[in-house]
Design an enzyme around this catalytic site. Structure first.
Site, PDB file in Angstrom:
ATOM      1  N   ASP A  74      23.779  31.104  44.405  1.00  0.00           N
ATOM      2  CA  ASP A  74      22.413  31.184  43.596  1.00  0.00           C
ATOM      3  C   ASP A  74      22.672  32.054  42.400  1.00  0.00           C
ATOM      4  O   ASP A  74      21.712  32.409  41.258  1.00  0.00           O
ATOM      5  CB  ASP A  74      21.543  31.923  44.307  1.00  0.00           C
ATOM      6  CG  ASP A  74      21.098  33.577  45.055  1.00  0.00           C
ATOM      7  OD1 ASP A  74      22.347  34.560  44.714  1.00  0.00           O
ATOM      8  OD2 ASP A  74      20.005  33.632  44.615  1.00  0.00           O
ATOM      9  N   SER A  75      24.551  33.101  41.988  1.00  0.00           N
ATOM     10  CA  SER A  75      24.929  33.320  41.374  1.00  0.00           C
ATOM     11  C   SER A  75      24.694  32.298  40.046  1.00  0.00           C
ATOM     12  O   SER A  75      25.101  32.504  38.725  1.00  0.00           O
ATOM     13  CB  SER A  75      25.991  33.701  41.342  1.00  0.00           C
ATOM     14  OG  SER A  75      27.194  32.650  42.487  1.00  0.00           O
ATOM     15  N   ASP A 135      23.353  29.401  49.873  1.00  0.00           N
ATOM     16  CA  ASP A 135      22.226  30.539  48.826  1.00  0.00           C
ATOM     17  C   ASP A 135      21.419  29.867  49.229  1.00  0.00           C
ATOM     18  O   ASP A 135      20.538  28.480  48.671  1.00  0.00           O
ATOM     19  CB  ASP A 135      23.290  31.167  48.366  1.00  0.00           C
ATOM     20  CG  ASP A 135      23.213  32.328  48.372  1.00  0.00           C
ATOM     21  OD1 ASP A 135      23.526  32.806  49.394  1.00  0.00           O
ATOM     22  OD2 ASP A 135      23.829  32.521  46.668  1.00  0.00           O
ATOM     23  N   LYS A 192      23.146  31.039  53.761  1.00  0.00           N
ATOM     24  CA  LYS A 192      23.336  32.377  53.391  1.00  0.00           C
ATOM     25  C   LYS A 192      21.841  32.677  52.604  1.00  0.00           C
ATOM     26  O   LYS A 192      21.351  32.107  52.577  1.00  0.00           O
ATOM     27  CB  LYS A 192      24.385  32.517  52.557  1.00  0.00           C
ATOM     28  CG  LYS A 192      24.644  34.630  52.129  1.00  0.00           C
ATOM     29  CD  LYS A 192      25.404  35.020  51.745  1.00  0.00           C
ATOM     30  CE  LYS A 192      26.004  34.159  50.130  1.00  0.00           C
ATOM     31  NZ  LYS A 192      24.227  35.204  49.679  1.00  0.00           N
ATOM     32  N   GLU A 201      19.930  37.146  51.916  1.00  0.00           N
ATOM     33  CA  GLU A 201      19.448  38.329  52.138  1.00  0.00           C
ATOM     34  C   GLU A 201      19.027  38.645  53.045  1.00  0.00           C
ATOM     35  O   GLU A 201      17.820  38.393  53.348  1.00  0.00           O
ATOM     36  CB  GLU A 201      19.061  38.177  50.297  1.00  0.00           C
ATOM     37  CG  GLU A 201      20.973  37.820  49.433  1.00  0.00           C
ATOM     38  CD  GLU A 201      20.341  38.131  47.750  1.00  0.00           C
ATOM     39  OE1 GLU A 201      19.881  38.563  47.519  1.00  0.00           O
ATOM     40  OE2 GLU A 201      21.027  37.322  47.187  1.00  0.00           O
ATOM     41  N   GLU A 244      27.889  43.138  50.182  1.00  0.00           N
ATOM     42  CA  GLU A 244      28.781  43.161  48.893  1.00  0.00           C
ATOM     43  C   GLU A 244      28.114  44.275  48.279  1.00  0.00           C
ATOM     44  O   GLU A 244      27.421  45.466  48.940  1.00  0.00           O
ATOM     45  CB  GLU A 244      27.173  42.196  48.060  1.00  0.00           C
ATOM     46  CG  GLU A 244      27.521  42.330  46.460  1.00  0.00           C
ATOM     47  CD  GLU A 244      26.326  41.246  45.942  1.00  0.00           C
ATOM     48  OE1 GLU A 244      25.907  40.078  46.654  1.00  0.00           O
ATOM     49  OE2 GLU A 244      27.131  40.805  44.416  1.00  0.00           O
TER      50      GLU A 244
END
Ligand code: KIV
Length: 273
Positions: free
Chosen positions: A53-54, A92, A121, A123, A190
């Site tokens: 999602d960067s 993501d 993925k 968070e 991270e």
């Protein structure tokens, strides 16, 4: 040009990643957001390609990853999928797409069904264990993401190293173990101190991939546009401009894969204590 130039190569799977950890072979991962770059990464031997999602920052030009939608992620994941042959496709889960086990299942399912994702993925720490477990029950491999969680940037008060204090480090190790027990197949760390990343990597049976977490992790991941030196602003301390060193996109990606595999990246200048 063929969209799948190296079809003879065996697809990377959760089993092959596990075998790489056991054999001590480093796992080279990078982000990609379209089919052409995906093809370059696949040819260069990148093991896992993440549609991060960067993309909200490096493709869309936003200040954070928060504006990224499911529809954005599906669009880019489908494109990347068309460029891959050997590399695993990891996608993501965007902000607020996993607020309950049911919504996580529906959204992760869309990536699996519509974009050929092999892993999603997400968070978060122990509070995500129930979601990880539900996805695992439905055959969806999950990479958990601990340490700096960019979707929580406003709560954290900025993009800062996590787990420096002893109680925070102990809590992160405990959460990593809970996520593994819940069924996570991979862990991404991270911006955490190198010693903590080493401890988590040794404590877990699943592969641990680091970004700003030191060379002791089972593998490394960076944002593609950072290693090509084209991200807006200055590149993060933990990254390296491989394009400046090599002069071509293909050579830059190959050089990244090579130094990760040889354990020559990250160096001491890229880590946090
Ligand atoms: O979105 C992303 O690119 C990521 C990286 C930090 C690995 O999650």
């Amino acid at each position: 040009m063929s969209a799948h130039p190296e079809q003879h190569q065996q697809k990377v799977t959760v089993r092959s990643l596990q075998a790489m950890k056991q054999a001590g072979e480093k796992i080279a991962c990078l982000t990609a957001y379209d089919a052409s770059f995906a093809q370059v990464l696949d040819r260069a031997g990148v093991d896992v390609v993440l549609v991060g999602d960067s993309l909200g920052m490096v493709v869309q030009g936003n200040e954070t990853t928060l504006p990224v939608t499911m529809s954005d992620m599906l669009y880019h994941s489908k494109a990347v999928s068309r460029g891959l042959s050997r590399s695993m496709l990891m996608v993501d889960m965007p902000y607020l797409s996993y607020t309950s086990a049911q919504s996580a299942l529906e959204h992760a399912g869309s990536f699996m069904q519509q974009a050929n994702a092999q892993m999603v993925k997400l968070e978060g720490g122990a509070e995500q264990a129930e979601i990880v477990s539900r996805l695992a029950q439905h055959g969806i491999p999950v990479c958990a993401h601990l340490g700096l969680q960019p979707q929580r940037v406003h709560k954290l008060g900025g993009y800062r190293v996590q787990g420096r204090e002893q109680d925070a480090a102990d809590a992160m190790l405990d959460e990593a173990q809970q996520l593994e027990q819940a069924g996570a197949d991979m862990m991404l760390l991270e911006c955490v101190p190198q010693q903590l990343a080493d401890n988590i990597t040794q404590a877990l049976a699943i592969p641990v991939i680091g970004i700003g977490a030191g060379a002791g992790c089972d593998g490394q991941i960076l944002v593609l546009y950072d290693i090509l030196g084209i991200s807006k602003g200055r590149i993060p301390k933990f990254s390296r401009d491989f394009m400046a060193e090599t002069g071509s996109i293909e050579a830059a990606v190959k050089s990244y894969v090579e130094v990760v595999k040889k354990c020559q990246f990250p160096g001491s200048e890229h880590v946090f204590s």
